[in-house]
Design a protein around this motif. Structure first.
Motif, PDB file in Angstrom:
ATOM      1  N   GLN A 112      -9.720   3.401 -12.656  1.00 39.58           N
ATOM      2  CA  GLN A 112      -8.815   3.068 -13.753  1.00 39.58           C
ATOM      3  C   GLN A 112      -8.232   1.681 -13.512  1.00 39.58           C
ATOM      4  OE1 GLN A 112      -8.190   5.002 -16.462  1.00 39.58           O
ATOM      5  NE2 GLN A 112      -9.634   6.521 -15.702  1.00 39.58           N
ATOM      6  N   PRO A 113      -8.008   0.897 -14.573  1.00 42.33           N
ATOM      7  CA  PRO A 113      -7.510  -0.476 -14.385  1.00 42.33           C
ATOM      8  C   PRO A 113      -5.984  -0.565 -14.220  1.00 42.33           C
ATOM      9  CG  PRO A 113      -7.993  -0.097 -16.705  1.00 42.33           C
ATOM     10  CD  PRO A 113      -8.418   1.157 -15.960  1.00 42.33           C
ATOM     11  N   MET A 114      -5.249   0.534 -14.394  1.00 40.92           N
ATOM     12  CA  MET A 114      -3.782   0.452 -14.342  1.00 40.92           C
ATOM     13  C   MET A 114      -3.307   0.103 -12.936  1.00 40.92           C
ATOM     14  SD  MET A 114      -4.773   3.087 -16.593  1.00 40.92           S
ATOM     15  CE  MET A 114      -4.502   4.583 -15.774  1.00 40.92           C
ATOM     16  N   PRO A 115      -2.332  -0.815 -12.814  1.00 42.57           N
ATOM     17  CA  PRO A 115      -1.829  -1.207 -11.490  1.00 42.57           C
ATOM     18  C   PRO A 115      -1.220  -0.041 -10.702  1.00 42.57           C
ATOM     19  CG  PRO A 115      -1.121  -2.796 -13.152  1.00 42.57           C
ATOM     20  CD  PRO A 115      -1.775  -1.664 -13.881  1.00 42.57           C
ATOM     21  N   TRP A 116      -0.508   0.872 -11.371  1.00 40.49           N
ATOM     22  CA  TRP A 116       0.103   1.991 -10.657  1.00 40.49           C
ATOM     23  C   TRP A 116      -0.961   2.925 -10.077  1.00 40.49           C
ATOM     24  CZ3 TRP A 116      -0.963   6.895 -12.294  1.00 40.49           C
ATOM     25  CH2 TRP A 116      -1.452   7.044 -13.597  1.00 40.49           C
ATOM     26  N   TRP A 117      -2.089   3.049 -10.781  1.00 36.73           N
ATOM     27  CA  TRP A 117      -3.190   3.884 -10.311  1.00 36.73           C
ATOM     28  C   TRP A 117      -3.755   3.314  -9.010  1.00 36.73           C
ATOM     29  CZ3 TRP A 117      -5.644   8.377 -11.710  1.00 36.73           C
ATOM     30  CH2 TRP A 117      -6.933   8.566 -11.228  1.00 36.73           C
ATOM     31  N   ARG A 118      -4.048   2.025  -9.013  1.00 33.76           N
ATOM     32  CA  ARG A 118      -4.613   1.372  -7.822  1.00 33.76           C
ATOM     33  C   ARG A 118      -3.626   1.368  -6.670  1.00 33.76           C
ATOM     34  NH1 ARG A 118      -8.584  -3.438  -9.756  1.00 33.76           N
ATOM     35  NH2 ARG A 118      -9.796  -2.138 -11.145  1.00 33.76           N
ATOM     36  N   LYS A 119      -2.365   1.108  -6.971  1.00 31.75           N
ATOM     37  CA  LYS A 119      -1.349   1.086  -5.915  1.00 31.75           C
ATOM     38  C   LYS A 119      -1.207   2.479  -5.290  1.00 31.75           C
ATOM     39  CE  LYS A 119       3.222  -0.606  -4.868  1.00 31.75           C
ATOM     40  NZ  LYS A 119       2.862  -1.573  -3.864  1.00 31.75           N
ATOM     41  N   GLY A 120      -1.252   3.512  -6.112  1.00 28.31           N
ATOM     42  CA  GLY A 120      -1.167   4.883  -5.600  1.00 28.31           C
ATOM     43  C   GLY A 120      -2.321   5.215  -4.656  1.00 28.31           C
ATOM     44  N   TRP A 121      -3.529   4.822  -5.031  1.00 25.07           N
ATOM     45  CA  TRP A 121      -4.683   5.083  -4.167  1.00 25.07           C
ATOM     46  C   TRP A 121      -4.678   4.181  -2.937  1.00 25.07           C
ATOM     47  CZ3 TRP A 121      -6.488   9.569  -4.339  1.00 25.07           C
ATOM     48  CH2 TRP A 121      -6.625  10.258  -5.539  1.00 25.07           C
ATOM     49  N   ASP A 122      -4.137   2.972  -3.070  1.00 23.64           N
ATOM     50  CA  ASP A 122      -3.989   2.101  -1.895  1.00 23.64           C
ATOM     51  C   ASP A 122      -3.024   2.718  -0.884  1.00 23.64           C
ATOM     52  OD1 ASP A 122      -5.746   0.200  -2.852  1.00 23.64           O
ATOM     53  OD2 ASP A 122      -4.176  -1.097  -3.666  1.00 23.64           O
ATOM     54  N   ILE A 123      -1.920   3.268  -1.376  1.00 19.48           N
ATOM     55  CA  ILE A 123      -0.960   3.935  -0.486  1.00 19.48           C
ATOM     56  C   ILE A 123      -1.605   5.151   0.159  1.00 19.48           C
ATOM     57  CG2 ILE A 123       1.197   5.257  -0.457  1.00 19.48           C
ATOM     58  CD1 ILE A 123       2.231   3.259  -2.590  1.00 19.48           C
ATOM     59  N   THR A 124      -2.358   5.911  -0.620  1.00 23.42           N
ATOM     60  CA  THR A 124      -3.052   7.083  -0.079  1.00 23.42           C
ATOM     61  C   THR A 124      -4.033   6.674   1.009  1.00 23.42           C
ATOM     62  OG1 THR A 124      -2.852   8.211  -2.205  1.00 23.42           O
ATOM     63  CG2 THR A 124      -4.498   9.068  -0.676  1.00 23.42           C
ATOM     64  N   PHE A 125      -4.772   5.600   0.783  1.00 21.77           N
ATOM     65  CA  PHE A 125      -5.724   5.108   1.767  1.00 21.77           C
ATOM     66  C   PHE A 125      -5.008   4.678   3.047  1.00 21.77           C
ATOM     67  CE2 PHE A 125      -8.330   1.481   3.420  1.00 21.77           C
ATOM     68  CZ  PHE A 125      -9.409   2.233   3.852  1.00 21.77           C
ATOM     69  N   SER A 126      -3.908   3.962   2.899  1.00 24.21           N
ATOM     70  CA  SER A 126      -3.168   3.475   4.069  1.00 24.21           C
ATOM     71  C   SER A 126      -2.547   4.616   4.866  1.00 24.21           C
ATOM     72  CB  SER A 126      -2.076   2.498   3.630  1.00 24.21           C
ATOM     73  OG  SER A 126      -2.641   1.347   3.078  1.00 24.21           O
ATOM     74  N   VAL A 127      -1.885   5.527   4.179  1.00 22.55           N
ATOM     75  CA  VAL A 127      -1.241   6.656   4.874  1.00 22.55           C
ATOM     76  C   VAL A 127      -2.295   7.525   5.548  1.00 22.55           C
ATOM     77  CG1 VAL A 127       0.086   8.778   4.489  1.00 22.55           C
ATOM     78  CG2 VAL A 127       0.819   6.654   3.426  1.00 22.55           C
TER      79      VAL A 127
END
Length: 189
Positions: A112-127
């Motif tokens: 999905q292109p939404m910034p909140w979507w990418r940020k959420g998955w980035d946080i999930t990846f980092s954690v």
């Protein structure tokens, strides 16, 4: 030559093989766990995408070392496998969950292109990357320190007894080591 091998020789050979497999996992998957941990400190969607692209071609192949090591441990030392997996059951389930969430976050981030979507998955990846590195280090800390077993080789401790100061220190050291490994990998890329 094979006729002269004793049981002790075979155990030593299997011990070395299992050690090589788990060490191979730590070395080869350590850089992408470290890359995920470092993603906490990276600003900008494009920079985080570049980090994921750097580990993208190889991240899933590295887990093969872990699966093969577990299979070799089961084949060569079934009593050790039973004791370790029964004693570290909750910790291994948490590790498995973090590895699953890492894979899902890499695959779903760009859906999905939404910034909140990418940020959420980035946080999930980092954690997930940070917790996976921490759990691997805590497990190694407990293995090197020793775990409580009864006469039949059954684990007699609890999950909280695995969180001793030595194991936690080794877990934090593993996180730092993997982060350094990931940083070096990213600099080379």
């Amino acid at each position: 030559m094979l006729d002269n091998l004793t049981l002790a020789d075979l155990q030593i050979i299997w011990f070395i093989l299992v050690g090589v497999l788990f060490s191979g996992y730590a070395v080869l998957d350590g850089f992408d766990l470290g890359t995920g941990t470092l993603q906490f400190f990276i600003k900008g969607d494009e920079n985080r995408r570049l980090m994921l692209n750097a580990v993208g071609p190889v991240w899933d192949g590295n887990e093969v070392w872990l699966i093969t090591g577990g299979g070799a441990l089961f084949a060569a030392f079934p009593y050790v496998y039973a004791s370790v997996f029964s004693g570290f059951y909750l910790a291994f389930m948490l590790l498995l969950l973090t590895l699953i969430f890492r894979a899902v976050s890499i695959e779903f981030r760009s859906k999905q292109p939404m910034p909140w979507w990418r940020k959420g998955w980035d946080i999930t990846f980092s954690v997930s990357s940070l917790l996976a590195a921490l759990l691997i280090g805590v497990a190694m800390g407990n293995v090197t320190r020793g775990i409580p077993l009864d006469d039949q080789g059954n684990f007699t401790g609890t999950f909280l007894s695995l969180l001793n100061p030595y194991a936690i220190l080794l877990g934090l050291t593993t996180v730092a080591l993997f982060a350094m490994h990931g940083g070096i990998f990213l600099m080379m890329k």
